[in-house]
Design a protein around this motif. Structure first.
Motif, PDB file in Angstrom:
ATOM      1  N   ALA A  15      48.121  69.251  81.152  1.00 30.64           N
ATOM      2  CA  ALA A  15      48.764  70.388  80.496  1.00 30.64           C
ATOM      3  C   ALA A  15      49.985  69.952  79.695  1.00 30.64           C
ATOM      4  O   ALA A  15      50.267  70.515  78.625  1.00 30.64           O
ATOM      5  N   THR A  16      50.696  68.933  80.169  1.00 41.27           N
ATOM      6  CA  THR A  16      51.878  68.458  79.447  1.00 41.27           C
ATOM      7  C   THR A  16      51.485  67.815  78.122  1.00 41.27           C
ATOM      8  O   THR A  16      52.180  67.981  77.109  1.00 41.27           O
ATOM      9  N   VAL A  17      50.374  67.092  78.098  1.00 41.56           N
ATOM     10  CA  VAL A  17      49.874  66.515  76.837  1.00 41.56           C
ATOM     11  C   VAL A  17      49.415  67.624  75.890  1.00 41.56           C
ATOM     12  O   VAL A  17      49.748  67.612  74.687  1.00 41.56           O
ATOM     13  N   LEU A  18      48.677  68.591  76.412  1.00 42.39           N
ATOM     14  CA  LEU A  18      48.201  69.699  75.575  1.00 42.39           C
ATOM     15  C   LEU A  18      49.360  70.520  75.034  1.00 42.39           C
ATOM     16  O   LEU A  18      49.294  71.038  73.907  1.00 42.39           O
ATOM     17  N   PRO A  33      53.302  60.490  80.776  1.00 40.02           N
ATOM     18  CA  PRO A  33      53.042  59.231  81.493  1.00 40.02           C
ATOM     19  C   PRO A  33      53.964  59.019  82.684  1.00 40.02           C
ATOM     20  O   PRO A  33      53.559  58.433  83.693  1.00 40.02           O
ATOM     21  N   LEU A  34      55.197  59.502  82.596  1.00 41.43           N
ATOM     22  CA  LEU A  34      56.108  59.381  83.734  1.00 41.43           C
ATOM     23  C   LEU A  34      55.632  60.235  84.901  1.00 41.43           C
ATOM     24  O   LEU A  34      55.698  59.813  86.062  1.00 41.43           O
ATOM     25  N   MET A  35      55.141  61.434  84.590  1.00 39.93           N
ATOM     26  CA  MET A  35      54.594  62.293  85.650  1.00 39.93           C
ATOM     27  C   MET A  35      53.386  61.645  86.311  1.00 39.93           C
ATOM     28  O   MET A  35      53.201  61.720  87.526  1.00 39.93           O
ATOM     29  N   ALA A  36      52.548  60.998  85.504  1.00 40.76           N
ATOM     30  CA  ALA A  36      51.336  60.366  86.035  1.00 40.76           C
ATOM     31  C   ALA A  36      51.661  59.235  86.993  1.00 40.76           C
ATOM     32  O   ALA A  36      50.916  58.982  87.951  1.00 40.76           O
ATOM     33  N   THR A  37      52.764  58.542  86.757  1.00 41.53           N
ATOM     34  CA  THR A  37      53.085  57.356  87.564  1.00 41.53           C
ATOM     35  C   THR A  37      54.105  57.634  88.673  1.00 41.53           C
ATOM     36  O   THR A  37      54.064  56.987  89.719  1.00 41.53           O
ATOM     37  N   ALA A  38      55.000  58.596  88.469  1.00 42.85           N
ATOM     38  CA  ALA A  38      56.116  58.774  89.403  1.00 42.85           C
ATOM     39  C   ALA A  38      55.898  59.890  90.418  1.00 42.85           C
ATOM     40  O   ALA A  38      56.553  59.908  91.466  1.00 42.85           O
ATOM     41  N   LEU A  39      55.013  60.840  90.118  1.00 45.57           N
ATOM     42  CA  LEU A  39      54.799  61.948  91.051  1.00 45.57           C
ATOM     43  C   LEU A  39      53.665  61.611  92.010  1.00 45.57           C
ATOM     44  O   LEU A  39      52.552  61.316  91.575  1.00 45.57           O
ATOM     45  N   GLY A  95      66.102  56.242  96.642  1.00 43.15           N
ATOM     46  CA  GLY A  95      66.961  57.190  95.947  1.00 43.15           C
ATOM     47  C   GLY A  95      66.595  57.343  94.481  1.00 43.15           C
ATOM     48  O   GLY A  95      66.558  58.454  93.951  1.00 43.15           O
ATOM     49  N   GLN A  96      66.297  56.225  93.804  1.00 42.25           N
ATOM     50  CA  GLN A  96      65.951  56.284  92.392  1.00 42.25           C
ATOM     51  C   GLN A  96      64.622  56.999  92.168  1.00 42.25           C
ATOM     52  O   GLN A  96      64.485  57.800  91.247  1.00 42.25           O
ATOM     53  N   ALA A  97      63.633  56.731  93.023  1.00 39.94           N
ATOM     54  CA  ALA A  97      62.334  57.383  92.889  1.00 39.94           C
ATOM     55  C   ALA A  97      62.469  58.884  93.135  1.00 39.94           C
ATOM     56  O   ALA A  97      61.843  59.697  92.444  1.00 39.94           O
ATOM     57  N   HIS A  98      63.294  59.243  94.115  1.00 33.18           N
ATOM     58  CA  HIS A  98      63.509  60.667  94.402  1.00 33.18           C
ATOM     59  C   HIS A  98      64.175  61.350  93.210  1.00 33.18           C
ATOM     60  O   HIS A  98      63.782  62.464  92.812  1.00 33.18           O
ATOM     61  N   LEU A  99      65.183  60.691  92.630  1.00 35.74           N
ATOM     62  CA  LEU A  99      65.876  61.270  91.483  1.00 35.74           C
ATOM     63  C   LEU A  99      64.927  61.443  90.307  1.00 35.74           C
ATOM     64  O   LEU A  99      64.963  62.482  89.620  1.00 35.74           O
ATOM     65  N   LEU A 100      64.063  60.457  90.078  1.00 37.79           N
ATOM     66  CA  LEU A 100      63.103  60.555  88.979  1.00 37.79           C
ATOM     67  C   LEU A 100      62.127  61.705  89.233  1.00 37.79           C
ATOM     68  O   LEU A 100      61.793  62.454  88.313  1.00 37.79           O
ATOM     69  N   ARG A 101      61.670  61.851  90.461  1.00 36.89           N
ATOM     70  CA  ARG A 101      60.735  62.925  90.793  1.00 36.89           C
ATOM     71  C   ARG A 101      61.360  64.291  90.516  1.00 36.89           C
ATOM     72  O   ARG A 101      60.747  65.144  89.861  1.00 36.89           O
ATOM     73  N   VAL A 102      62.588  64.485  91.004  1.00 32.45           N
ATOM     74  CA  VAL A 102      63.260  65.766  90.797  1.00 32.45           C
ATOM     75  C   VAL A 102      63.505  66.007  89.315  1.00 32.45           C
ATOM     76  O   VAL A 102      63.299  67.121  88.807  1.00 32.45           O
ATOM     77  N   THR A 103      63.916  64.961  88.590  1.00 32.40           N
ATOM     78  CA  THR A 103      64.179  65.101  87.155  1.00 32.40           C
ATOM     79  C   THR A 103      62.926  65.518  86.403  1.00 32.40           C
ATOM     80  O   THR A 103      62.974  66.393  85.523  1.00 32.40           O
ATOM     81  N   LEU A 104      61.794  64.919  86.743  1.00 35.10           N
ATOM     82  CA  LEU A 104      60.547  65.263  86.066  1.00 35.10           C
ATOM     83  C   LEU A 104      60.122  66.699  86.361  1.00 35.10           C
ATOM     84  O   LEU A 104      59.656  67.422  85.469  1.00 35.10           O
ATOM     85  N   LEU A 105      60.281  67.131  87.611  1.00 39.00           N
ATOM     86  CA  LEU A 105      59.918  68.500  87.954  1.00 39.00           C
ATOM     87  C   LEU A 105      60.828  69.507  87.252  1.00 39.00           C
ATOM     88  O   LEU A 105      60.374  70.559  86.794  1.00 39.00           O
ATOM     89  N   MET A 106      62.113  69.183  87.148  1.00 36.45           N
ATOM     90  CA  MET A 106      63.031  70.087  86.454  1.00 36.45           C
ATOM     91  C   MET A 106      62.761  70.090  84.951  1.00 36.45           C
ATOM     92  O   MET A 106      62.789  71.141  84.299  1.00 36.45           O
ATOM     93  N   ALA A 107      62.489  68.910  84.385  1.00 39.01           N
ATOM     94  CA  ALA A 107      62.180  68.839  82.954  1.00 39.01           C
ATOM     95  C   ALA A 107      60.905  69.603  82.638  1.00 39.01           C
ATOM     96  O   ALA A 107      60.832  70.338  81.644  1.00 39.01           O
ATOM     97  N   SER A 165      57.227  66.387  75.232  1.00 41.06           N
ATOM     98  CA  SER A 165      56.400  66.383  76.440  1.00 41.06           C
ATOM     99  C   SER A 165      55.488  65.161  76.501  1.00 41.06           C
ATOM    100  O   SER A 165      55.019  64.788  77.580  1.00 41.06           O
ATOM    101  N   LEU A 166      55.224  64.516  75.358  1.00 41.21           N
ATOM    102  CA  LEU A 166      54.418  63.291  75.365  1.00 41.21           C
ATOM    103  C   LEU A 166      55.131  62.156  76.093  1.00 41.21           C
ATOM    104  O   LEU A 166      54.489  61.244  76.618  1.00 41.21           O
ATOM    105  N   ALA A 167      56.448  62.211  76.125  1.00 45.15           N
ATOM    106  CA  ALA A 167      57.207  61.209  76.876  1.00 45.15           C
ATOM    107  C   ALA A 167      57.206  61.524  78.368  1.00 45.15           C
ATOM    108  O   ALA A 167      57.318  60.614  79.207  1.00 45.15           O
TER     109      ALA A 167
END
Length: 422
Positions: free
Chosen positions: A104-107, A200-206, A25-37, A195-197
């Motif tokens: 693209a998020t870093v750029l 790294p979350l996208m790289a590890t959680a998606l 559940g937590q991983a799913h919530l993080l994934r959705v949060t990152l995609l929405m952000a 977006s710098l924050a």
């Protein structure tokens, strides 16, 4: 089974989509949060600096053509996004969604914060165009990943959530830009560093997905990969181009319509715009809760948008204008996820990046041309309200055309429509 109705092509495509892997559940919530952000970052680029444009105008007052150039700092990212989204889609399909999203998020942060150190107005506008390049990749990747990870009702739900988050974030970013801008016109550009924050979350959680875990393809997948559905997607993209003009009319023109009615208080104008924005969120929530196939809903959704425009055209006072805007925005809140979900249902995994990029071009192209069309309409009919009325008539005709087309298809082929088989 003899006599069974064969599934439509897009149903077969959805059935073979590499859906989300099992996650906690937590991983799913993080994934959705990152995609929405990530989906909100292009909205950040579109509205954050709007409150500081007058201060920028004063700072560059001595630059020739500054009156025309400074507004470009706000609008050029959307134009770059519209022009480059198809290329971003091709890259997405070739190099992978997750990898391109992280880069693209870093750029985005680097280009977005560049005006903090640039003293040239031309350099700032160039950096803003590069922000649009990054936005094209981010928006295409996030939307494509939603299509990859989810299917069926869950895909509808999260595409609607994407619309809700984008609409709500526009109001938040406008307020944030205004508050930060009180300390100087450069200060809001620091916000792009957020977006710098995320990177790294996208790289590890998606998770990264392949076309099929077993490395095999069905004949339907092979055909879908080999032949891009230009004809099917072309129709929905044309509809999206028009739908984007319908979607952006109230956010872009509401303040001018209120001013024409004698409302000059900026607080009242801001409140009216916020109410309309909340109605857009409400429409997206309604669409998600209905859980229906998008195609049969489109005629009714366009009809609701047209009805709202009709009330706005007839409004002789501010309260009635706001009522019309609310009706219209309930419709547009349903319209965007309906169009996007319809496009997604036509795309196989291997084509989803390119198809999403083409859809983004249609949508943001419609956004860019919306004020120009209404300006031309105002010149033709004599008032902005009249131009909105003409657009409402066009939306009603589109609704009638879609409804007639569905009736015609049903008369020619008496088999149940795809949504009736669910």
């Amino acid at each position: 089974m003899p006599g069974a109705v064969p599934p439509p092509p897009h149903a077969a495509v959805d059935a073979t989509t590499p859906s989300a892997v099992a996650v906690s559940g937590q991983a799913h919530l993080l994934r959705v949060t990152l995609l929405m952000a990530g989906s909100c970052l292009p909205i950040l680029g579109a509205v954050l600096i709007a409150p500081v444009l007058p201060k920028m105008q004063d700072h560059f007052a001595s630059v020739p053509g500054a009156k025309a150039l400074v507004p470009l700092a706000l609008t050029v990212p959307a134009l770059a996004l519209a022009l480059l989204a198809p290329f971003a889609g091709v890259i997405v399909d070739r190099v992978g969604r997750k990898r391109l999203l992280v880069v693209a998020t870093v750029l985005y942060a680097l280009f977005g914060t560049a005006p903090l150190w640039l003293d040239s107005l031309g350099g700032i506008i160039a950096s803003r165009a590069l922000v649009g390049v990054a936005e094209a990749a981010i928006m295409t990747c996030c939307t494509t990943l939603i299509g990859d990870y989810y299917s069926g009702h869950r895909r509808v739900k999260y595409l609607a959530l994407q619309t809700m988050c984008a609409s709500a974030s526009a109001t938040v970013f406008f307020v944030l830009g205004g508050a930060a801008g009180s300390a100087g016109w450069r200060v809001p550009f620091w916000v792009y560093a957020v977006s710098l924050a995320l990177a790294p979350l996208m790289a590890t959680a998606l998770p990264s997905l392949a076309a099929r875990a077993d490395g095999e393809e069905t004949p339907a997948e092979t055909e879908a990969r080999r032949s891009f559905p230009w004809r099917q997607l072309g129709g929905i993209c044309a509809l999206t181009f028009f739908g984007a003009m319908v979607f952006y009319t109230v956010p872009v023109e509401m303040s001018y319509l209120l001013d024409d009615l004698g409302v000059e208080n900026t607080g009242v104008i801001g409140l009216a715009t916020a109410v309309a924005s909340a109605a857009t969120v409400g429409g997206a929530v309604t669409f998600a809760r209905l859980g229906r196939s998008p195609d049969p809903m489109l005629p009714a959704v366009f009809a609701v948008c047209a009805a709202g425009f009709g009330v706005m055209f007839l409004a002789g006072n501010a309260p009635l204008l706001v009522i019309g805007a609310v009706v219209n925005c309930v419709g547009t809140g349903m319209l965007l996820p309906a169009l996007l979900t319809s496009a997604m249902s036509r795309l196989a995994f291997e084509d989803r990046g390119r198809g999403t990029g083409l859809w983004m071009t249609a949508f943001f192209g419609g956004e860019f041309i919306c004020p120009l069309v209404l300006l031309a309409g105002e010149s033709a009919v004599g008032s902005l309200a009249g131009a909105v009325g003409v657009l409402g008539l066009a939306a009603a005709l589109v609704a009638a055309g879609l409804w007639a087309a569905r009736r015609r298809v049903g008369a020619v082929d008496p088999r149940p429509l795809p949504e009736q088989l669910a």
